[in-house]
Design an enzyme around this catalytic site. Structure first.
Site, PDB file in Angstrom:
ATOM      1  N   HIS A   8       0.833  -1.281  -0.020  1.00  8.44           N
ATOM      2  CA  HIS A   8      -0.018  -0.076   0.126  1.00  8.44           C
ATOM      3  C   HIS A   8       1.074   1.253  -0.054  1.00  8.44           C
ATOM      4  O   HIS A   8       2.050   1.439   0.551  1.00  8.44           O
ATOM      5  CB  HIS A   8      -0.935   0.024   1.114  1.00  8.44           C
ATOM      6  CG  HIS A   8      -0.188  -0.169   2.748  1.00  8.44           C
ATOM      7  ND1 HIS A   8       0.552   1.229   3.094  1.00  8.44           N
ATOM      8  CD2 HIS A   8       0.008  -1.195   3.423  1.00  8.44           C
ATOM      9  CE1 HIS A   8       1.038   0.702   4.258  1.00  8.44           C
ATOM     10  NE2 HIS A   8       0.877  -0.340   4.607  1.00  8.44           N
ATOM     11  N   ASN A  14       2.421   5.754   8.862  1.00 14.08           N
ATOM     12  CA  ASN A  14       3.800   5.375   8.341  1.00 14.08           C
ATOM     13  C   ASN A  14       4.475   6.816   8.293  1.00 14.08           C
ATOM     14  O   ASN A  14       5.727   6.960   8.794  1.00 14.08           O
ATOM     15  CB  ASN A  14       3.800   4.772   6.722  1.00 14.08           C
ATOM     16  CG  ASN A  14       3.394   3.544   6.412  1.00 14.08           C
ATOM     17  OD1 ASN A  14       3.018   3.265   5.445  1.00 14.08           O
ATOM     18  ND2 ASN A  14       3.672   2.600   7.382  1.00 14.08           N
ATOM     19  N   GLU A  86      -1.583  -6.898   7.319  1.00 14.41           N
ATOM     20  CA  GLU A  86      -0.377  -6.541   7.667  1.00 14.41           C
ATOM     21  C   GLU A  86       0.146  -7.583   8.936  1.00 14.41           C
ATOM     22  O   GLU A  86      -0.870  -8.283   9.617  1.00 14.41           O
ATOM     23  CB  GLU A  86       0.101  -5.022   8.340  1.00 14.41           C
ATOM     24  CG  GLU A  86       1.212  -4.754   8.919  1.00 14.41           C
ATOM     25  CD  GLU A  86       2.428  -4.983   7.757  1.00 14.41           C
ATOM     26  OE1 GLU A  86       3.027  -4.249   7.092  1.00 14.41           O
ATOM     27  OE2 GLU A  86       3.084  -6.109   8.023  1.00 14.41           O
ATOM     28  N   ARG A  87       1.286  -7.661   9.310  1.00 12.12           N
ATOM     29  CA  ARG A  87       1.502  -8.542  10.730  1.00 12.12           C
ATOM     30  C   ARG A  87       1.007  -7.734  11.723  1.00 12.12           C
ATOM     31  O   ARG A  87       0.892  -6.527  11.899  1.00 12.12           O
ATOM     32  CB  ARG A  87       3.164  -8.702  10.687  1.00 12.12           C
ATOM     33  CG  ARG A  87       3.356  -9.196  12.128  1.00 12.12           C
ATOM     34  CD  ARG A  87       4.033  -8.005  12.888  1.00 12.12           C
ATOM     35  NE  ARG A  87       5.063  -7.278  12.465  1.00 12.12           N
ATOM     36  CZ  ARG A  87       6.216  -7.818  12.534  1.00 12.12           C
ATOM     37  NH1 ARG A  87       6.487  -8.982  13.325  1.00 12.12           N
ATOM     38  NH2 ARG A  87       7.405  -7.225  11.937  1.00 12.12           N
ATOM     39  N   HIS A 181       0.386  -5.569   2.336  1.00 16.37           N
ATOM     40  CA  HIS A 181       1.495  -4.644   3.305  1.00 16.37           C
ATOM     41  C   HIS A 181       2.751  -5.328   3.203  1.00 16.37           C
ATOM     42  O   HIS A 181       3.251  -6.163   2.767  1.00 16.37           O
ATOM     43  CB  HIS A 181       0.756  -5.004   4.735  1.00 16.37           C
ATOM     44  CG  HIS A 181      -0.846  -4.693   4.619  1.00 16.37           C
ATOM     45  ND1 HIS A 181      -1.286  -3.493   5.440  1.00 16.37           N
ATOM     46  CD2 HIS A 181      -1.836  -5.366   4.252  1.00 16.37           C
ATOM     47  CE1 HIS A 181      -2.611  -3.345   5.173  1.00 16.37           C
ATOM     48  NE2 HIS A 181      -3.122  -4.459   4.562  1.00 16.37           N
TER      49      HIS A 181
HETATM   50  O1  LIG Z   1       3.815  -0.724  11.554  1.00 15.89           O
HETATM   51  C1  LIG Z   1       3.691  -1.579  10.606  1.00 15.89           C
HETATM   52  O2  LIG Z   1       2.618  -2.109  10.376  1.00 15.89           O
HETATM   53  C2  LIG Z   1       4.859  -1.854   9.612  1.00 15.89           C
HETATM   54  C3  LIG Z   1       4.529  -1.629   7.996  1.00 15.89           C
HETATM   55  O3  LIG Z   1       4.360   0.026   8.064  1.00 15.89           O
HETATM   56  O4  LIG Z   1       5.877  -1.375  10.047  1.00 15.89           O
HETATM   57  P1  LIG Z   1       7.467  -2.153   9.999  1.00 15.89           P
HETATM   58  O5  LIG Z   1       7.906  -1.821   8.348  1.00 15.89           O
HETATM   59  O6  LIG Z   1       8.191  -1.525  11.038  1.00 15.89           O
HETATM   60  O7  LIG Z   1       7.254  -3.595   9.853  1.00 15.89           O
END
Ligand SMILES: O=C(O)[C@@H](CO)OP(=O)(O)O
Length: 227
Positions: A8, A14, A86-87, A181
């Site tokens: 995205h 972000n 996303e995770r 994501h």
């Molecule tokens: O905060 C989050 O969900 C992820 C992606 O934006 O961040 P990171 O890149 O630290 O995994």
């Protein structure tokens, strides 16, 4: 066969450097522009899609819609699944990444963000922002709804969707777009490219840039490039 993945566009969190995970935050103005530019670039290069997959989080869904609209393909069927979310960052969701590093140390945050099998601190299922209290996951058994994930757990819930939905579509000749994501795409990339548990720590996927995979007949990556 080809597969196009796109993370995205930049989200508002972000831009604020906040851990996001399953929190449902909008695209920033920059993120909208990234998605529009990606759609135009795909159109210029003649990419046509027969099916699109995305998550159930606004930032990915909007990116999918914008990319399809900018390439004159908003009519393309979309399948949305929590499995492409996303995770889940557990208790870290909403915290400032810099402040978290100041509190717990850079190495601990690096491990939480990029290790393969270290879980973040888990979110209380009673928390107002827990996925257990979110209608879009109400159909899932309680033990399936995460309170925090690492990349290993993320891969374990992304892969069934790859095997059941995405791979069969590609093998049937459909031209597929996946708008998801950073970490759900890192999980997919790990599988497609057969990246080791150690090496996956180094893989980053930028926002809003179409990532094209050329796949062999076993859907292993033979070539990959960003448009
Ligand atoms: O905060 C989050 O969900 C992820 C992606 O934006 O961040 P990171 O890149 O630290 O995994």
């Amino acid at each position: 066969m080809e597969l196009v993945l796109i993370r995205h566009g930049q989200s508002e969190w972000n831009a604020k450097n906040l851990f996001t995970g399953w929190r449902d935050v909008p695209l920033s103005e920059q993120g909208i522009a990234e998605a529009q530019a990606a759609g135009r670039k795909l159109a210029e290069k003649g990419y046509q899609f027969d099916l699109a997959f995305t998550s159930v989080l606004t930032r990915a869904i909007k990116t999918c819609n914008i990319v399809l609209e900018e390439s004159g393909q908003l009519w393309v069927p979309q399948i949305k699944s929590w499995r492409l979310n996303e995770r889940h960052y557990g208790k870290l969701q909403g915290l400032d990444k810099k402040q978290t590093a100041e509190q717990y140390g850079d190495e601990q945050v690096r491990i939480w963000r990029r290790s393969y099998d270290t879980l973040p601190p888990l979110l209380d299922p009673q928390d107002e922002f827990s996925a257990h209290n979110d209608r879009r996951y109400a159909h899932l058994p309680a033990d399936v709804v995460p309170d925090g994930e690492n990349l290993k757990v993320t891969l374990e819930r992304v892969l069934p969707f790859w095997h059941d939905q995405i791979a069969p579509a590609i093998l049937s000749g459909k031209r597929v777009l996946v708008a998801a994501h950073g970490n759900s795409l890192r999980a997919l990339a790990k599988h497609i490219e057969q990246i080791s548990d150690a090496d996956i720590m180094g893989l980053e996927i930028p926002t809003g840039q179409p990532l094209v995979y050329r796949l062999d007949d076993k859907l292993n990556a033979v070539e990959k490039f960003y448009l």
